[in-house]
Design a protein around this motif. Structure first.
Motif, mmCIF file in Angstrom:
data_model
loop_
_atom_site.group_PDB
_atom_site.id
_atom_site.type_symbol
_atom_site.label_atom_id
_atom_site.label_comp_id
_atom_site.label_asym_id
_atom_site.label_seq_id
_atom_site.Cartn_x
_atom_site.Cartn_y
_atom_site.Cartn_z
ATOM 1 N N LEU A 263 0.864 -1.189 0.000
ATOM 2 C CA LEU A 263 0.000 0.000 0.000
ATOM 3 C C LEU A 263 0.893 1.230 0.000
ATOM 4 C CD1 LEU A 263 -2.491 -1.297 2.721
ATOM 5 C CD2 LEU A 263 -2.955 -1.141 0.280
ATOM 6 N N GLY B 242 -11.961 4.054 5.890
ATOM 7 C CA GLY B 242 -11.245 2.784 6.002
ATOM 8 C C GLY B 242 -10.405 2.823 7.273
ATOM 9 N N THR C 158 -18.917 4.201 2.382
ATOM 10 C CA THR C 158 -19.246 2.849 2.852
ATOM 11 C C THR C 158 -18.787 2.712 4.301
ATOM 12 O OG1 THR C 158 -18.586 2.106 0.638
ATOM 13 C CG2 THR C 158 -19.015 0.393 2.279
ATOM 14 N N ASN D 184 -17.496 0.812 7.519
ATOM 15 C CA ASN D 184 -16.785 -0.458 7.730
ATOM 16 C C ASN D 184 -17.079 -0.981 9.121
ATOM 17 O OD1 ASN D 184 -15.133 -1.106 5.339
ATOM 18 N ND2 ASN D 184 -14.366 0.978 5.687
ATOM 19 N N ASN E 101 -11.320 4.947 -7.743
ATOM 20 C CA ASN E 101 -10.711 6.151 -8.333
ATOM 21 C C ASN E 101 -9.833 5.855 -9.539
ATOM 22 O OD1 ASN E 101 -11.837 7.821 -6.247
ATOM 23 N ND2 ASN E 101 -10.392 6.805 -4.889
HETATM 24 P P1 NA7 Z 1 -9.115 1.910 2.275
HETATM 25 O O1 NA7 Z 1 -9.386 0.817 3.204
HETATM 26 O O2 NA7 Z 1 -9.033 1.595 0.834
HETATM 27 O O3 NA7 Z 1 -10.197 3.042 2.537
HETATM 28 C C1 NA7 Z 1 -10.377 4.110 1.666
HETATM 29 C C2 NA7 Z 1 -11.616 4.866 2.079
HETATM 30 O O4 NA7 Z 1 -11.788 5.981 1.228
HETATM 31 C C3 NA7 Z 1 -12.872 4.047 1.962
HETATM 32 O O5 NA7 Z 1 -13.735 4.415 2.993
HETATM 33 C C4 NA7 Z 1 -13.428 4.481 0.605
HETATM 34 O O6 NA7 Z 1 -14.801 4.292 0.451
HETATM 35 C C5 NA7 Z 1 -13.081 5.942 0.630
HETATM 36 N N1 NA7 Z 1 -13.006 6.520 -0.689
HETATM 37 C C6 NA7 Z 1 -12.115 6.219 -1.679
HETATM 38 N N2 NA7 Z 1 -12.361 6.955 -2.749
HETATM 39 C C7 NA7 Z 1 -13.424 7.729 -2.469
HETATM 40 C C8 NA7 Z 1 -14.143 8.685 -3.199
HETATM 41 N N3 NA7 Z 1 -13.821 8.970 -4.452
HETATM 42 N N4 NA7 Z 1 -15.188 9.280 -2.600
HETATM 43 C C9 NA7 Z 1 -15.507 8.980 -1.339
HETATM 44 N N5 NA7 Z 1 -14.865 8.080 -0.583
HETATM 45 C C10 NA7 Z 1 -13.830 7.456 -1.148
HETATM 46 O O7 NA7 Z 1 -7.747 2.644 2.637
HETATM 47 P P2 NA7 Z 1 -7.141 2.956 4.064
HETATM 48 O O8 NA7 Z 1 -5.989 3.854 3.844
HETATM 49 O O9 NA7 Z 1 -8.176 3.376 5.019
HETATM 50 O O10 NA7 Z 1 -6.623 1.583 4.546
HETATM 51 C C11 NA7 Z 1 -5.681 0.894 3.765
HETATM 52 C C12 NA7 Z 1 -4.917 -0.053 4.589
HETATM 53 O O11 NA7 Z 1 -3.918 0.664 5.315
HETATM 54 C C13 NA7 Z 1 -5.642 -0.761 5.606
HETATM 55 O O12 NA7 Z 1 -6.316 -1.838 5.129
HETATM 56 C C14 NA7 Z 1 -4.540 -1.124 6.561
HETATM 57 O O13 NA7 Z 1 -3.987 -2.365 6.217
HETATM 58 C C15 NA7 Z 1 -3.589 -0.044 6.474
HETATM 59 P P3 NA7 Z 1 -15.367 2.917 -0.217
HETATM 60 O O14 NA7 Z 1 -15.179 1.882 0.846
HETATM 61 O O15 NA7 Z 1 -14.537 2.656 -1.435
HETATM 62 O O16 NA7 Z 1 -16.769 3.206 -0.522
#
Ligand code: NA7
Length: 554
Positions: free
Chosen positions: A161, A203, A226, A228, A517
């Motif tokens: 990541l 997330g 979404t 979690n 994205n």
């Molecule tokens: P994640 O788990 O991929 O979370 C990204 C978050 O951002 C997730 O809630 C997404 O919603 C949200 N998101 C992404 N793009 C958008 C857009 N365009 N609009 C609104 N919301 C968006 O990344 P993290 O950094 O939190 O965690 C990654 C890892 O880091 C984690 O698993 C650990 O191992 C450490 P979505 O769920 O896609 O609806």
């Protein structure tokens, strides 16, 4: 491992380059994070000349970049550190059960200093291309700015990541306030006091940063697409007595991790959720909810991640907890996931996350109901309202696992490009080698058990296996190793087969290679290995003991 005197790199004429000379190493490692540092240490022990090329200006990888407030382990600290050096284990004291980012970064700096790793690391250098030269079995690497190096072995330690992604929202650049992506957080401290702050993304990262911002911001608005399923971390300081106990039990801690599916100190319960009484099940969930760390995810009944009915019982239990913790029932409802079960996406661990929504200064916006339409000079506009802001924090995730590879133009034999080879999903042997790309090893790469693991535990295994193979080649005078097509096909099939029964393959997340994205990352493509770390290790050991079957040598 037998320690040899480390070789020095050589400088030679390079007939294919405009630059007058090219430094030749035995091995180049891309990345000076947890895996890259240990790989450097091990290859030095074998006596190889090694260069680590790192884009950042210091060591740490993920812990260098992710400096946002609230960033910390979800793995017990003492299960996360390196296990290879008793001296290191005795010298380093973790101060909390789940270490914060600054402490983890200090730890990795301590490791780099202790083993004098920096002298073989080239910082501030981003590799843009890597091309295999068939004539001399050598990788030629191009570095941003135009320099090149070459090496017999290329080892990627890119981090699963490491490529953050921003949302594609109209007007992002027009915002006049402060804006930050969590994985590119500035080195200077950022003050939220008295500010109107937005966080986009809920997330694991969003959940951590929200908890911190809510403490001092005048107004925090969380834009959630979404929800979690989150569970309590139960962090706390490590007192002297516990510290001594931890130090005395390191062998048992690491043994436990070795035998657990995900390399954690939590191992799945032998019972099935549906074969015990409702009372027994509830009592077990209650116990896990009250315990530290990932027990509720990794140490639960063995069927909760594979049987939908079993999973439903767990999801209902956690939903009840959310309803108890969030005072406003409407808000609680918004925070309870409806499109996936508990544990089928990465579970964020939290400290009073749900209670944040009981605070007057915090507001939750459901952007599925009222989508963000644009970012303006002043803030964010959804289909329902305009939000005036001083700061926007993007916690919007990563181009996971294959993203780091896509950012380097990697060409193998016959000029084949890795990007093309993987266009319908990764194909690898053990998640470590790729047919057509000789002498390339992908630590914590796609289809490798490390990707669904307490990473250092599994990446140590990766590094030791790769070092063993390189040692074997040196011993036998072999210059080139490449996965056979048959071995790669068999492994890839096994990866998909072992994933089939897992509920998380039915859900949209970065585990499945989906990133909303990135237009090219919309099709579900399983990127992890779900067969478990013990099985993976056994398989790797077996292959090594059979003279590395599945590998073609020259
Ligand atoms: P994640 O788990 O991929 O979370 C990204 C978050 O951002 C997730 O809630 C997404 O919603 C949200 N998101 C992404 N793009 C958008 C857009 N365009 N609009 C609104 N919301 C968006 O990344 P993290 O950094 O939190 O965690 C990654 C890892 O880091 C984690 O698993 C650990 O191992 C450490 P979505 O769920 O896609 O609806």
């Amino acid at each position: 491992m037998v320690m040899s005197k480390q070789k020095q790199p050589t400088t030679s004429e390079n007939p294919t380059s405009d630059s007058p000379s090219l430094t030749q190493y035995d091995a180049v490692i891309i990345g000076a994070g947890v895996s890259g540092l240990y790989q450097l240490y091990c290859l030095r022990q074998l006596g190889l000349s090694v260069r680590v090329i790192e884009a950042a200006d210091d060591v740490g990888g993920t812990w260098y970049w992710n400096r946002y407030p609230g960033a910390r382990f979800d793995s017990e600290s003492y299960s996360y550190g390196y296990s290879f050096s008793d001296e290191l284990l005795s010298e380093w004291n973790w101060s909390e059960h789940f270490s914060s980012q600054p402490e983890t970064l200090r730890y990795l700096n301590f490791v780099a200093d202790k083993f004098e790793l920096r002298r073989d690391i080239q910082f501030g250098s981003r590799v843009t291309a890597a091309t295999f030269n068939e004539n001399d079995n050598n990788w030629v690497l191009e570095i941003e700015g135009g320099s090149k190096v070459c090496a017999q072995f290329l080892i990627t330690a890119l981090g699963p990541l490491s490529i953050p992604t921003m949302p594609n929202i109209e007007g992002i650049d027009s915002f006049q306030g402060e804006s930050y992506q969590t994985a590119r957080w500035p080195h200077e401290s950022v003050d939220f006091t008295g500010k109107r702050v937005a966080v986009i993304g809920t997330g694991a990262t969003g959940v951590q940063v929200i908890q911190e911002v809510a403490k001092t911001a005048a107004q925090l608005t969380v834009f959630q697409r979404t929800p979690n399923w989150c569970a309590p971390l139960h962090n706390g300081p490590i007192d002297d007595e516990t510290q001594a106990e931890i130090k005395a039990s390191y062998p048992e801690i690491f043994e436990k991790c070795r035998n657990s599916h995900g390399g954690f100190i939590h191992t799945a319960d032998k019972r099935n959720a549906l074969e015990v009484s409702a009372e027994e099940r509830e009592a077990f969930y209650e116990k896990l909810y009250g315990e530290r760390g990932f027990g509720i995810w990794m140490g639960n009944f063995r069927d909760v991640l594979i049987d939908q009915d079993a999973n439903d019982t767990l999801s209902e239990f956690v939903a009840k907890k959310i309803r108890q913790r969030v005072k406003n029932p409407e808000l609680a409802k918004m925070l309870i996931p409806t499109n996936h079960g508990f544990g089928t996406r990465r579970v964020p661990l939290e400290t009073k996350y749900y209670e944040v929504y009981n605070q007057e200064n915090v507001q939750l916006v459901d952007i599925r109901a009222t989508p963000i339409e644009k970012v303006t000079e002043k803030g964010i506009s959804t289909s329902a309202a305009d939000f005036d802001l001083d700061m926007i924090i993007y916690a919007t995730g990563f181009d996971a696992i294959t993203g780091g590879f896509d950012h380097i133009d990697i060409s193998g034999t016959t000029g084949q490009r890795l990007k093309d080879k993987w266009k319908d999903g990764p194909r690898t042997y053990l998640g470590l080698q790729i047919e057509g790309f000789p002498n390339l090893f992908t630590l914590v790469g796609p289809h490798n058990a490390s990707t669904f693991c307490n990473i250092p535990r599994c990446s140590e295994q990766n590094v030791e296996w790769v070092s063993g193979l390189i040692g074997h080649m040196r011993e036998h005078g072999l210059k080139r190793v490449e996965a056979t097509k048959a071995a790669e096909n068999e492994w890839t099939e096994h990866v998909y087969e072992s994933a089939e029964r897992m509920l998380f393959t039915k859900v949209s997340s970065w585990f499945m290679g989906i990133n909303s994205n990135l237009p090219g990352k919309q099709k579900p493509t399983f990127l992890l290995y779900a067969g478990g770390a013990p099985n993976y290790r056994e398989k790797c050991d077996e292959i090594a003991s059979h003279e590395y079957e599945g590998c073609a040598f020259q």
